[in-house]
Design an enzyme around this catalytic site. Structure first.
Site, PDB file in Angstrom:
ATOM      1  N   ARG A   1      92.732-107.221  39.863  1.00  7.00           N
ATOM      2  CA  ARG A   1      93.865-106.330  39.591  1.00  7.00           C
ATOM      3  C   ARG A   1      93.779-105.158  40.553  1.00  7.00           C
ATOM      4  O   ARG A   1      92.767-104.460  40.605  1.00  7.00           O
ATOM      5  CB  ARG A   1      93.824-105.809  38.150  1.00  7.00           C
ATOM      6  CG  ARG A   1      95.181-105.282  37.659  1.00  7.00           C
ATOM      7  CD  ARG A   1      95.068-104.563  36.321  1.00  7.00           C
ATOM      8  NE  ARG A   1      94.296-103.356  36.460  1.00  7.00           N
ATOM      9  CZ  ARG A   1      93.344-102.960  35.605  1.00  7.00           C
ATOM     10  NH1 ARG A   1      93.052-103.655  34.544  1.00  7.00           N
ATOM     11  NH2 ARG A   1      92.681-101.847  35.820  1.00  7.00           N
TER      12      ARG A   1
ATOM     13  N   GLU B   1      92.109 -98.499  43.508  1.00  5.44           N
ATOM     14  CA  GLU B   1      90.957 -99.392  43.678  1.00  5.44           C
ATOM     15  C   GLU B   1      91.412-100.814  43.391  1.00  5.44           C
ATOM     16  O   GLU B   1      92.514-101.043  42.883  1.00  5.44           O
ATOM     17  CB  GLU B   1      89.830 -99.026  42.705  1.00  5.44           C
ATOM     18  CG  GLU B   1      90.239 -99.197  41.253  1.00  5.44           C
ATOM     19  CD  GLU B   1      89.080 -99.431  40.290  1.00  5.44           C
ATOM     20  OE1 GLU B   1      87.951 -99.693  40.726  1.00  5.44           O
ATOM     21  OE2 GLU B   1      89.330 -99.380  39.079  1.00  5.44           O
TER      22      GLU B   1
ATOM     23  N   ASN C   1      90.009-104.167  41.246  1.00  7.88           N
ATOM     24  CA  ASN C   1      88.999-104.634  40.293  1.00  7.88           C
ATOM     25  C   ASN C   1      88.808-106.127  40.494  1.00  7.88           C
ATOM     26  O   ASN C   1      89.751-106.896  40.293  1.00  7.88           O
ATOM     27  CB  ASN C   1      89.491-104.379  38.868  1.00  7.88           C
ATOM     28  CG  ASN C   1      89.760-102.903  38.632  1.00  7.88           C
ATOM     29  OD1 ASN C   1      88.846-102.131  38.415  1.00  7.88           O
ATOM     30  ND2 ASN C   1      91.026-102.511  38.721  1.00  7.88           N
TER      31      ASN C   1
ATOM     32  N   SER D   1      91.024-106.098  33.084  1.00  3.42           N
ATOM     33  CA  SER D   1      91.478-106.324  31.704  1.00  3.42           C
ATOM     34  C   SER D   1      92.934-105.917  31.472  1.00  3.42           C
ATOM     35  O   SER D   1      93.610-105.442  32.368  1.00  3.42           O
ATOM     36  CB  SER D   1      90.554-105.576  30.740  1.00  3.42           C
ATOM     37  OG  SER D   1      90.569-104.213  31.037  1.00  3.42           O
TER      38      SER D   1
ATOM     39  N   LYS E   1      83.481 -99.648  45.631  1.00  2.00           N
ATOM     40  CA  LYS E   1      84.209 -98.553  46.289  1.00  2.00           C
ATOM     41  C   LYS E   1      83.758 -98.395  47.737  1.00  2.00           C
ATOM     42  O   LYS E   1      84.547 -98.010  48.612  1.00  2.00           O
ATOM     43  CB  LYS E   1      84.010 -97.255  45.518  1.00  2.00           C
ATOM     44  CG  LYS E   1      85.047 -97.067  44.411  1.00  2.00           C
ATOM     45  CD  LYS E   1      84.625 -97.309  43.061  1.00  2.00           C
ATOM     46  CE  LYS E   1      85.734 -97.236  42.040  1.00  2.00           C
ATOM     47  NZ  LYS E   1      85.460 -97.974  40.832  1.00  2.00           N
TER      48      LYS E   1
ATOM     49  N   LYS F   1      83.556 -90.466  44.370  1.00  2.00           N
ATOM     50  CA  LYS F   1      83.379 -91.677  43.554  1.00  2.00           C
ATOM     51  C   LYS F   1      82.017 -92.333  43.778  1.00  2.00           C
ATOM     52  O   LYS F   1      81.683 -92.684  44.914  1.00  2.00           O
ATOM     53  CB  LYS F   1      84.455 -92.703  43.917  1.00  2.00           C
ATOM     54  CG  LYS F   1      85.868 -92.254  43.603  1.00  2.00           C
ATOM     55  CD  LYS F   1      86.832 -93.431  43.757  1.00  2.00           C
ATOM     56  CE  LYS F   1      88.204 -93.056  43.299  1.00  2.00           C
ATOM     57  NZ  LYS F   1      89.091 -94.226  43.248  1.00  2.00           N
TER      58      LYS F   1
ATOM     59  N   GLU G   1      82.196 -98.770  37.759  1.00  4.52           N
ATOM     60  CA  GLU G   1      83.469 -99.248  37.200  1.00  4.52           C
ATOM     61  C   GLU G   1      83.577 -98.756  35.764  1.00  4.52           C
ATOM     62  O   GLU G   1      82.589 -98.366  35.165  1.00  4.52           O
ATOM     63  CB  GLU G   1      83.494-100.789  37.179  1.00  4.52           C
ATOM     64  CG  GLU G   1      83.353-101.452  38.527  1.00  4.52           C
ATOM     65  CD  GLU G   1      84.523-101.164  39.441  1.00  4.52           C
ATOM     66  OE1 GLU G   1      85.648-101.060  38.929  1.00  4.52           O
ATOM     67  OE2 GLU G   1      84.309-101.025  40.646  1.00  4.52           O
ATOM     68  N   GLY G   2      84.787 -98.820  35.234  1.00  2.00           N
ATOM     69  CA  GLY G   2      84.943 -98.584  33.800  1.00  2.00           C
ATOM     70  C   GLY G   2      85.472 -97.221  33.430  1.00  2.00           C
ATOM     71  O   GLY G   2      85.657 -96.925  32.252  1.00  2.00           O
TER      72      GLY G   2
ATOM     73  N   ARG H   1      99.615 -98.201  33.048  1.00  2.00           N
ATOM     74  CA  ARG H   1      98.872 -97.327  32.130  1.00  2.00           C
ATOM     75  C   ARG H   1      99.303 -95.890  32.392  1.00  2.00           C
ATOM     76  O   ARG H   1      99.485 -95.508  33.554  1.00  2.00           O
ATOM     77  CB  ARG H   1      97.369 -97.462  32.360  1.00  2.00           C
ATOM     78  CG  ARG H   1      96.812 -98.796  31.929  1.00  2.00           C
ATOM     79  CD  ARG H   1      95.373 -98.966  32.372  1.00  2.00           C
ATOM     80  NE  ARG H   1      95.280 -98.964  33.822  1.00  2.00           N
ATOM     81  CZ  ARG H   1      94.153 -98.883  34.492  1.00  2.00           C
ATOM     82  NH1 ARG H   1      93.010 -98.757  33.867  1.00  2.00           N
ATOM     83  NH2 ARG H   1      94.155 -98.900  35.813  1.00  2.00           N
TER      84      ARG H   1
HETATM   85  P1  ADP Z   1      87.015 -97.064  37.800  1.00  2.00           P
HETATM   86  O1  ADP Z   1      86.385 -98.199  38.499  1.00  2.00           O
HETATM   87  O2  ADP Z   1      86.068 -96.270  36.990  1.00  2.00           O
HETATM   88  O3  ADP Z   1      88.255 -97.485  37.055  1.00  2.00           O
HETATM   89  P2  ADP Z   1      88.824 -95.712  39.593  1.00  2.00           P
HETATM   90  O4  ADP Z   1      88.668 -95.619  41.053  1.00  2.00           O
HETATM   91  O5  ADP Z   1      89.910 -96.597  39.111  1.00  2.00           O
HETATM   92  O6  ADP Z   1      87.430 -96.092  38.975  1.00  2.00           O
HETATM   93  O7  ADP Z   1      89.053 -94.264  39.009  1.00  2.00           O
HETATM   94  C1  ADP Z   1      89.208 -94.020  37.624  1.00  2.00           C
HETATM   95  C2  ADP Z   1      90.467 -93.207  37.378  1.00  2.00           C
HETATM   96  O8  ADP Z   1      90.402 -91.984  38.121  1.00  2.00           O
HETATM   97  C3  ADP Z   1      91.738 -93.878  37.841  1.00  2.00           C
HETATM   98  O9  ADP Z   1      92.255 -94.711  36.826  1.00  2.00           O
HETATM   99  C4  ADP Z   1      92.633 -92.697  38.141  1.00  2.00           C
HETATM  100  O10 ADP Z   1      93.203 -92.205  36.948  1.00  2.00           O
HETATM  101  C5  ADP Z   1      91.665 -91.638  38.641  1.00  2.00           C
HETATM  102  N1  ADP Z   1      91.583 -91.691  40.121  1.00  2.00           N
HETATM  103  C6  ADP Z   1      90.766 -92.447  40.866  1.00  2.00           C
HETATM  104  N2  ADP Z   1      90.968 -92.273  42.169  1.00  2.00           N
HETATM  105  C7  ADP Z   1      91.937 -91.359  42.277  1.00  2.00           C
HETATM  106  C8  ADP Z   1      92.602 -90.748  43.377  1.00  2.00           C
HETATM  107  N3  ADP Z   1      92.273 -91.045  44.623  1.00  2.00           N
HETATM  108  N4  ADP Z   1      93.577 -89.861  43.117  1.00  2.00           N
HETATM  109  C9  ADP Z   1      93.915 -89.538  41.835  1.00  2.00           C
HETATM  110  N5  ADP Z   1      93.322 -90.070  40.759  1.00  2.00           N
HETATM  111  C10 ADP Z   1      92.337 -90.970  40.957  1.00  2.00           C
HETATM  112 MG    MG Z   2      90.055 -98.097  37.801  1.00  2.00          MG
END
Ligand code: ADP
Ligand code: MG
Length: 542
Positions: free
Chosen positions: A193, A212, A214, A219, A373, A432, A436-437, A518
Site C-alpha cells: 500500500r 511511504e 508498506n 492493513s 525508509k 524517521k 513501521e506502525g 485515513r
Molecule cells: P509508519 O511506517 O510508522 O506508518 P510513516 O512514514 O507512514 O511511518 O509516518 C507515520 C505518519 O506520520 C504518517 O501516517 C503521517 O501522518 C505522518 N508523516 C510521515 N511522513 C510525513 C511527512 N513527510 N509529512 C507529513 N506527515 C508525515
Molecule cells: Mg505509514
C-alpha cells in the site's frame, strides 16, 4: 485577503504583520522575519492578524475556495443536533456493515466488539490526485519488485543503517542467509500500500506526495471495502443522492485475495493451505477475516498461526517445502513481524524457517527490506530509478513526480548539510527511524534535540530526514467508540493497494486493487488508525 506574501523569488523577508496563531507558510510555526523554507525554496509568509474572519481552515488558502468547502457539508457540521442523529445512524450502519475492531480491553476475543473509528462525512480529495495515485501504483509494484531482486542495491543502501539499527540488521541477516543457501521460492507475491498526502502549494495548487510504501502487513483493505456503504447511507439520509453516488466503490480485500489466490495456484499443490502469521492480540481481526473469507469462497483454506506455533510445529522437508501441523503451506501471509517487538529469539528462528522454505512469502524478506525508509530515501537520488527500471522513462517520471524531499543522514557532508537545514527550519522536516506502525517519527523541537544528539554519532545513519508535507486542512466530524462526536480541523492520507505476482522472471499480475483514506486531527503529527490517531474515511472526489 488576510495573507500577504512577499519576496518569494529571493531576498530577505520583512515582517509585514503579526504572526497569527504561530503559523506561517500555511501551517508552519512562525520562524521569525527573514527565514527561508529550505525545502521548498520559498520564504516564510506572515499572516496579518487584523482579519476578523481568520479561521485556521482559511489560513493560507488565498482567494481560492478551500477544499473543505467544496464538498457542500460545511454548514451541516454546525448543526449539533443533526450531527448527533446522523452519528447514531452512521454508527449503526458501520456495525451492520462490519466496520469492526476488537476492543483494547479484550484484543484476543470477539465476544465484545465495537466499530472502527471513522469520519461522519467523506473527505474532499482532488480527483486528479486520486487518478494520479492509481495510475502510478503499477509502477510502484514494479519498483518494489525490482529492488527486492537487486541484492547489490539492497546491500549498498542498507550498509550504513544496519550498523546501527539492530532490527533492520536482523532482517538483513536472514536475507543474506537465504541468498547464501539459495532461494527456494519461485513464485513471488507483493501486497503493498503506497501512502500519500496532498501537498498544498503556495499558489493554491495541490500535489500528490508519497509518505511511504508498506510492503508488509499493509492493513485496512478489508474494512475499507465496507466504509463506502456507511458514507452513502449518511448522505442518503440527508437526501444528497447525487453526492452519495459520487462515493467510489472500493473492494481491496477482494483484490488482495485474488493476488494470494494467484500465488497459491502457481505454487501448484491443490491441498496446500495459506498460512496467515497473526498476532495473539489482534484488534484488527475483521480486516484480516475479509481476505480469509474471500479465499475460502475460492476454496482456498487459511490457517492462522503465531510465530511461536511455527517454531513449535512448522517444518521443512528435503525440498524445503513448508509444513504446518503436517499440512503443506503454499503461501505465507504476514500480518505480524514488522516491528522489533514482534520478535523473540524463538520468533526470529521461525521467521528464518519460513524464509528458507519454497512457500510463497508475502512478503519475502527482501521485499520487506525494499519497504524500509532508507530504501525510499535512496530511491530518490538522481539516476537511481533509471538504473532500477531501465528503458521505462515514463514509469520513472510518474514515480519521481510523487517523491517529496528525502535526505540521507549518513556520516559525511551530505548528512551534515541535511542536519543543518532541519535544525534551521524544524517545521519543514520529519525525522524517521527504520520503523513501521506509526508513532515513531520525530517532529519540531523533539526532532531538533534528536538531531543535535545524533550529529556526531554513527547512529544517525539509522534515520532519514524527509520534507514535511503540508496538506490543506478541512473540517469533518470524527466518530470514536466511547467519545462524543468531534468536529475538528483534519488532514487525510490516501493509500492505494497494489498487487503483483511474479513466477521466476515473469510478472503474471501487476495491478491496483483499491484505496484507503485515513483522516486525523491536524494536531497529531503522526500515527494511523491502529495507533488510535487516524480514523477510516472515504474520498469525496472534488
Ligand atoms: P509508519 O511506517 O510508522 O506508518 P510513516 O512514514 O507512514 O511511518 O509516518 C507515520 C505518519 O506520520 C504518517 O501516517 C503521517 O501522518 C505522518 N508523516 C510521515 N511522513 C510525513 C511527512 N513527510 N509529512 C507529513 N506527515 C508525515
Ligand atoms: Mg505509514
Amino acid at each position: 485577503m488576510f495573507l500577504r506574501e512577499e519576496g518569494h523569488e529571493g531576498g530577505v523577508w520583512s515582517a509585514i504583520g503579526t504572526p497569527v496563531a504561530g503559523r506561517c507558510c500555511r501551517s508552519h510555526p512562525w520562524q521569525g522575519p527573514g527565514n527561508w523554507c529550505p525545502v521548498r525554496g520559498w520564504g516564510w509568509c506572515f499572516l496579518i492578524s487584523d482579519s476578523p474572519d481568520l479561521t485556521p481552515d482559511r489560513a493560507g488558502v488565498g482567494d481560492s475556495m478551500p477544499v473543505g468547502m467544496a464538498t457542500g457539508w460545511g454548514s451541516l457540521l454546525q448543526d449539533e443536533q443533526q450531527l448527533e442523529e446522523l452519528a447514531r445512524q452512521a454508527v449503526d450502519r458501520a456495525l451492520a456493515e462490519g466496520v469492526l475492531l476488537r476492543t483494547s480491553q479484550a484484543p484476543s476475543s470477539s465476544h465484545v466488539v465495537s466499530y472502527a473509528p471513522f469520519t461522519l462525512f467523506p473527505s474532499p480529495v482532488p480527483s486528479a490526485l486520486l487518478e494520479q495515485a492509481y495510475a502510478v501504483q503499477a509502477d510502484f509494484n514494479l519498483l518494489v519488485d525490482a529492488v527486492s531482486q537487486n541484492a547489490v542495491f539492497l546491500e549498498q543502501t542498507l550498509s550504513s543503517t544496519i550498523k546501527r539499527d539492530s532490527f533492520t540488521a536482523r532482517l538483513f541477516d536472514i536475507h543474506k542467509q537465504v541468498l547464501k543457501e539459495g532461494i527456494a521460492q519461485t513464485v513471488f507475491l507483493g501486497l503493498n500500500r503506497s501512502d500519500y498526502m496532498f501537498q498544498c502549494n503556495p499558489d493554491g495548487t495541490t500535489a500528490l506526495k508519497q509518505i511511504e510504501i508498506n510492503t508488509i502487513s499493509a492493513s485496512f483493505g478489508g474494512l475499507a471495502s465496507r466504509t463506502p456503504a456507511v458514507h452513502r447511507h449518511v448522505l442518503s439520509v440527508l437526501g444528497k443522492t447525487k453526492e452519495a453516488a459520487k462515493i467510489l466503490s472500493n473492494n481491496p480485500s477482494k483484490g488482495l485475495a485474488m493476488g494470494i489466490a494467484k500465488a497459491w495456484e502457481l505454487y501448484g499443490s491443490a491441498n496446500a493451505q495459506v498460512l496467515l502469521i497473526a498476532q495473539e492480540k489482534e484488534r484488527n481481526i475483521f480486516d484480516q477475516r475479509a481476505i480469509e473469507n474471500e479465499l475460502l469462497a475460492r476454496n482456498i483454506h487459511v490457517i492462522r498461526r503465531r510465530f511461536e506455533d511455527v517454531s513449535e510445529k512448522g517444518s521443512l522437508d528435503q525440498d524445503r517445502r513448508l509444513f504446518m501441523d503436517g499440512q503443506e503451506v503454499a503461501v505465507v501471509y504476514f500480518r505480524d513481524g514488522y516491528m522489533p517487538g514482534h520478535y523473540s529469539l524463538q520468533n526470529w528462528e521461525a521467521r528464518l524457517l519460513l524464509e528458507r522454505s519454497c512457500a510463497v512469502k508475502c512478503p519475502d524478506i527482501a521485499t520487506q527490506l525494499a519497504g524500509t525508509k532508507k530504501v525510499q530515501q535512496e530511491l530518490s537520488r538522481a539516476g537511481m530509478l533509471e538504473s532500477l527500471l531501465p528503458g521505462q522513462p515514463e514509469a520513472v517520471a510518474r514515480l519521481r513526480a510523487t517523491f517529496a524531499g528525502l535526505y540521507s543522514l549518513d556520516l559525511g557532508e551530505e548528512g551534515d548539510q541535511a542536519i543543518t537545514k532541519a535544525i534551521a527550519a524544524p517545521s519543514c522536516f520529519v525525522l524517521k527511524p527504520q520503523r513501521e506502525g506509526g508513532g515513531n517519527n520525530l517532529y519540531g523541537e523533539e526532532m531538533v534535540q534528536a538531531l543535535e544528539r545524533l550529529r556526531d554519532s554513527e547512529e544517525r545513519a539509522s534515520y532519514i530526514l524527509m520534507e514535511k508535507i503540508e496538506p490543506e486542512p478541512f473540517r469533518n466530524c470524527l466518530l470514536r467508540p466511547g467519545s462524543p462526536a468531534r468536529v475538528i480541523q483534519c488532514i487525510s492520507e490516501l493509500g492505494i493497494f497494489g498487487v503483483y505476482v511474479r513466477e521466476g522472471k515473469t510478472l503474471v499480475m501487476n495491478k491496483h486493487v483499491g484505496h484507503l483514506l485515513r483522516t486525523k486531527a491536524i494536531e497529531h503529527a503522526d500515527g494511523g488508525v491502529a495507533a488510535g490517531v487516524a480514523v477510516l474515511d472515504n474520498p469525496y472526489p472534488v
